[in-house]
Design an enzyme around this catalytic site. Structure first.
Site, short mmCIF file in Angstrom:
data_model
loop_
_atom_site.label_atom_id
_atom_site.label_comp_id
_atom_site.label_asym_id
_atom_site.label_seq_id
_atom_site.Cartn_x
_atom_site.Cartn_y
_atom_site.Cartn_z
N ASP A 246 0.83 -1.21 0.00
CA ASP A 246 0.00 0.00 0.00
C ASP A 246 0.87 1.26 0.00
O ASP A 246 1.66 1.48 0.93
CB ASP A 246 -0.88 -0.07 1.26
CG ASP A 246 -2.03 0.90 1.24
OD1 ASP A 246 -2.07 1.77 0.36
OD2 ASP A 246 -2.90 0.78 2.13
N ASP B 88 -10.50 4.27 -1.45
CA ASP B 88 -11.14 3.22 -0.64
C ASP B 88 -12.66 3.16 -0.85
O ASP B 88 -13.33 4.19 -0.96
CB ASP B 88 -10.88 3.46 0.84
CG ASP B 88 -9.42 3.21 1.19
OD1 ASP B 88 -8.60 3.03 0.27
OD2 ASP B 88 -9.11 3.20 2.39
N GLY C 126 -5.22 3.48 -7.89
CA GLY C 126 -5.45 3.70 -9.31
C GLY C 126 -4.71 4.89 -9.88
O GLY C 126 -5.05 5.39 -10.95
#
Ligand code: GLA
Length: 513
Positions: A277, A337, A316
């Site tokens: 992440d 999210d 993205g």
């Protein structure tokens, strides 16, 4: 000389009056004479029971009574909108690049800064910050990412990964006991046998590094290898989470500068899946560095020789779908999210058709984890969630409490005919295929020549309609399977269908003989 005496007297008294007036005027007009100077680095550190330290930093610059600067959280910065200091206190607004705005009330109390933070959706929270010479979030020398190259496929995730992830429901409240209970429930509920194989522990498992730099789990997970062994003994696979930055999004230890070491630790524990992440990597690298930064961990994972599915999570950015597979990714998040609302779910849905062409076996668009069963949507909306994720060939990572699912939720998550569409071997992502007022049609071809169709009613009220089978190249008489009713029928332009508000139909049309 009474006159001159009077003159002297009045001059003296005039002087006093004048000086007092000046003082009052100064007091009123320039409170900055008595204002605190907030300039400097203010650090709040709060040790949590899991052993982790939560940090928040305010870097303030005061000029006169004007206050500017930034607020730093582990995952990134907020810019402070210039504001005015009122004596020993201030109220400020701070904004991220994406426009997320938080306000802070600060007051100086014996050289400590007491702050009340107002997040857009949440109760105010308080923290106390002290002056510091150093900024814990500042990285002075940035490690250059490797030269970009095209990695070949790792051969994993031939169909979209399925499993369960801790974040949507538990966030930071995930621990060893809960993970084992979820594993048991995945087995007893039939989820594992339906394909939900990965049990992925998301953020907040991380502890500290030892003197050799080896990462350890925190107090919530006393023995990660034992967790992995337990999951494997149940026929499940084990997923874990980290960040290419120094900190994860929740402010825990990231893998920055320790990629090879962490990959080795994961392999030793028995990890089968990594979600990586971006978070605080955004402080060090530009979006255009993402591909190289992700490639670095892909290579580290491969060097361990243990097969690990590699999930890129960078919301993205930088058209990740165009380079995700080349950076070694098996899936990549396509948006920010999800949350447990129909509105947010459909915002995500609306961005997926345009990138459908980039998904395929081994490399998937990931519109984020499922919220099915978390309570924020109606059963019809959750059915829409499942139908659309399946038509999109999306990873199916449940995020609910599988220990106590209602029959409705079970019938959605465990609908084997819908799962079969998601897991279709051809791996072609569906896309929007038509619109009839508030009703949208989404379609995808399937490996055996069948095709799948989802019909979504986006209106806030039920609707009844006939389907234009001919326009969809489905000839009258084609056998159609209703994947929610588990019934067959024959396509006919005359037949009417009623769809509840925000609900869906899902069909599988048999290949023409
Ligand atoms: C980001 C990700 C989420 C979750 C959290 C954990 O917000 O997008 O899916 O992993 O971080 O901190």
């Amino acid at each position: 000389m009474p006159a001159s005496g009077n003159w002297l007297l009045s001059t003296v008294s005039c002087g006093i009056v004048f000086r007092m007036k000046l003082l009052v005027a100064l007091l009123l007009s320039t409170p900055l004479l008595f204002a605190a100077d907030f300039s400097g680095i203010w650090v709040s550190s709060i040790k949590q029971p899991d052993g982790h330290t939560d940090r928040e930093v305010l870097v303030l610059k005061q000029s006169g009574n004007q206050l500017t600067g930034k607020v730093e959280r582990p995952w990134g910065n907020f810019t402070i909108e210039p504001t005015t200091v009122e004596g020993d206190r201030f109220t400020l607004k701070a904004k991220t690049d994406d426009g997320y705005t938080v306000s802070y009330d600060g007051v100086l109390q014996s050289d400590q800064l007491r702050v009340t933070i107002h997040e857009p959706n949440g109760n105010p929270r308080e923290l106390i910050a002290s002056r510091s010479q150093t900024d814990p979030f500042m990285v002075t020398s940035v490690i250059a990412p490797p030269a970009v190259k095209d990695l070949s496929s790792n051969g994993l995730a031939k169909t979209p990964p399925m499993g369960w992830n801790s974040w949507n429901l538990f966030a930071g409240k995930i621990d060893d006991k809960t993970v084992r209970e979820m594993a048991d429930a995945l087995v007893s509920s039939g989820m594992r046998d339906a394909g939900y194989i990965y049990l992925n522990i998301d953020d907040t498992w991380e502890g500290e590094r030892d003197s050799n730099g080896v990462i350890h789990s925190n107090n919530k997970f006393p023995d990660m290898k034992a967790v992995a062994d337990y999951l494997h003994s149940k026929g499940l696979k084990f997923g874990i989470y980290s960040s290419p930055g120094p900190y994860t999004c929740a402010g825990y230890e990231g893998s920055y500068g320790h990629e090879a070491q962490d990959a080795k630790t994961y392999a030793e524990w028995g990890v089968d899946y990594l979600k990586y992440d971006w978070c605080s990597a955004g402080r060090l690298y530009k979006d255009s560095d993402m591909r190289a930064v992700y490639q670095k961990m892909a290579e580290a994972l491969r060097a361990t020789q243990r097969p690990m599915v590699y999930s890129l999570c960078q919301y993205g950015r930088d058209n990740v779908w165009t380079w995700g597979p080349k950076a070694g990714g098996n899936l990549w998040r396509t948006t920010g999210d999800i949350n447990d609302t129909y509105k947010r779910m459909m915002e995500i849905v609306d961005t997926q058709s345009a990138i459908a062409q980039y998904a395929g076996p081994g490399h998937w668009n990931d519109p984020d984890m499922l919220e099915i069963g978390n309570g924020g949507m109606t059963t019809d909306e959750y059915r829409t969630h499942m139908s659309l994720w399946a038509i999109f060939a999306a990873p199916l990572l449940a995020g609910n409490d599988v220990r106590g699912m209602s029959d409705n939720i079970k019938s959605i998550l465990l609908n084997k005919e819908v799962i079969a569409v998601d897991q279709d071997a051809m791996g072609v992502q569906g896309r929007v295929a038509g619109q009839l007022n508030d009703v949208e049609l989404y379609a995808r071809p399937l490996n055996n020549g069948d095709s799948a169709l989802v019909v979504v009613n986006r209106a806030d009220a039920p609707t009844t309609l006939k389907l234009p089978w001919g326009e969809m190249h489905i000839t009258a008489g084609t056998k159609v399977r209703d994947l929610w009713k588990h019934e067959d029928f024959t396509a006919s332009e005359e037949q009417s269908f009623t769809i509840p508000a925000h609900g869906s139909l899902m069909f599988r049309m048999k290949a023409p003989k």
